[in-house]
Design a protein around this motif. Structure first.
Motif, short mmCIF file in Angstrom:
data_model
loop_
_atom_site.label_atom_id
_atom_site.label_comp_id
_atom_site.label_asym_id
_atom_site.label_seq_id
_atom_site.Cartn_x
_atom_site.Cartn_y
_atom_site.Cartn_z
N GLU A 151 31.25 -67.09 39.89
CA GLU A 151 31.42 -66.22 38.70
C GLU A 151 31.65 -67.04 37.65
O GLU A 151 33.00 -67.56 37.37
N VAL A 152 30.85 -67.06 36.70
CA VAL A 152 30.94 -67.46 35.32
C VAL A 152 30.48 -66.62 34.25
O VAL A 152 29.10 -66.22 34.23
N THR A 153 31.42 -66.05 33.19
CA THR A 153 30.96 -64.96 32.51
C THR A 153 31.29 -65.55 31.12
O THR A 153 32.09 -66.19 30.81
N GLU A 154 30.57 -64.86 30.12
CA GLU A 154 30.58 -65.22 28.65
C GLU A 154 30.83 -63.66 28.08
O GLU A 154 30.24 -62.69 28.38
N SER A 155 31.86 -63.58 26.95
CA SER A 155 31.81 -62.42 26.35
C SER A 155 32.25 -62.82 24.84
O SER A 155 32.54 -63.97 24.38
N ALA A 170 37.55 -70.56 28.41
CA ALA A 170 37.59 -71.77 27.32
C ALA A 170 36.98 -70.62 26.33
O ALA A 170 36.44 -69.62 26.38
N GLU A 171 37.85 -70.93 24.94
CA GLU A 171 37.39 -70.35 23.69
C GLU A 171 36.72 -71.29 22.94
O GLU A 171 37.19 -72.21 22.47
N LEU A 172 35.61 -70.71 22.40
CA LEU A 172 34.61 -71.55 21.57
C LEU A 172 34.57 -71.21 19.98
O LEU A 172 35.15 -69.86 19.59
N ALA A 173 34.21 -72.02 19.21
CA ALA A 173 34.35 -71.98 17.84
C ALA A 173 33.50 -70.76 17.41
O ALA A 173 34.04 -69.77 16.28
N ASN A 174 32.46 -70.02 18.05
CA ASN A 174 31.60 -69.01 17.80
C ASN A 174 32.50 -67.71 18.08
O ASN A 174 31.63 -66.77 17.81
N GLY A 175 33.33 -67.82 18.80
CA GLY A 175 34.13 -66.60 19.11
C GLY A 175 33.85 -66.10 20.43
O GLY A 175 34.52 -65.26 20.85
N LYS A 176 33.07 -66.88 21.25
CA LYS A 176 32.84 -66.39 22.61
C LYS A 176 34.02 -67.02 23.53
O LYS A 176 34.46 -67.98 23.23
N THR A 184 33.48 -66.96 9.26
CA THR A 184 32.41 -66.15 9.84
C THR A 184 31.15 -66.83 10.32
O THR A 184 30.33 -66.16 11.02
N ASN A 185 30.90 -68.15 9.59
CA ASN A 185 29.53 -68.56 9.92
C ASN A 185 29.88 -69.82 10.88
O ASN A 185 28.87 -70.37 11.01
N ARG A 186 31.10 -69.99 11.40
CA ARG A 186 31.15 -70.96 12.31
C ARG A 186 30.52 -70.78 13.44
O ARG A 186 30.84 -69.93 14.40
N LEU A 187 29.61 -71.58 14.05
CA LEU A 187 29.09 -71.72 15.47
C LEU A 187 29.31 -72.53 16.50
O LEU A 187 29.13 -72.18 17.60
N ALA A 188 29.78 -73.85 16.13
CA ALA A 188 30.19 -74.76 17.22
C ALA A 188 31.33 -75.71 16.61
O ALA A 188 31.74 -75.67 15.41
N GLY A 189 31.56 -76.53 17.40
CA GLY A 189 32.65 -77.63 17.13
C GLY A 189 33.82 -77.61 17.73
O GLY A 189 34.59 -78.77 17.83
N THR A 190 34.43 -76.37 18.31
CA THR A 190 35.53 -76.63 19.12
C THR A 190 35.66 -75.79 20.45
O THR A 190 34.86 -74.87 20.38
N ALA A 191 36.41 -76.36 21.39
CA ALA A 191 36.54 -75.63 22.48
C ALA A 191 38.07 -75.86 22.95
O ALA A 191 38.44 -76.78 23.17
N LYS A 192 38.63 -74.83 23.18
CA LYS A 192 40.02 -74.54 23.88
C LYS A 192 39.94 -74.40 25.43
O LYS A 192 39.49 -72.97 25.63
#
Length: 122
Positions: free
Chosen positions: A118-122, A82-88, A5-13
């Motif tokens: 078109e580049v979006t984030e969710s 891209a799926e990021l470590a912070n859940g975005k 729950t506190n992970r903010l950064a470090g991975t990108a798939k």
């Protein structure tokens, strides 16, 4: 299972048109649609000007044995997710690559930057 729950950064798939690529590092993105510049005169600040700006997704990719670098240069209408470590989740649609890809064989990496409307984030 670890609590993330506190992970903010470090991975990108990252996938390009559904194909997973190896992201070595330096993942960046911008969903911004405008660029503003302050306009000043000799008597003070006058306001700003605004121009359209392409969104982008960029990263350093690992040149694995199954990767064809020339294919990245030919990308002119791809979807990048891209799926990021912070859940975005970052989604780019109808993107094209800019700049030529140059492989650094010391670490088997090359930089790729996709740009488009078109580049979006969710």
């Amino acid at each position: 299972m670890a609590d993330t729950t506190n992970r903010l950064a470090g991975t990108a798939k990252v996938t390009v048109d559904g194909l997973t690529i190896m992201v070595a590092g330096n993942f960046k993105y911008s969903p911004s649609t405008v660029k503003r510049e302050t306009l000043t005169g000799m008597d003070g600040v006058h306001g700003y000007k605004e121009k359209p700006q392409a969104g982008f997704i960029a990263c350093q990719v690992r040149d694995s044995g199954g990767t064809t670098v020339a294919d990245f240069n030919g990308q002119t209408n791809v979807s990048v997710v891209a799926e990021l470590a912070n859940g975005k989740t970052i989604i780019g649609s109808g993107l094209w690559t800019v700049e030529a890809q140059e492989v650094d064989s010391e670490d088997a990496v090359f930089d790729v930057r996709w740009e488009g409307v078109e580049v979006t984030e969710s």
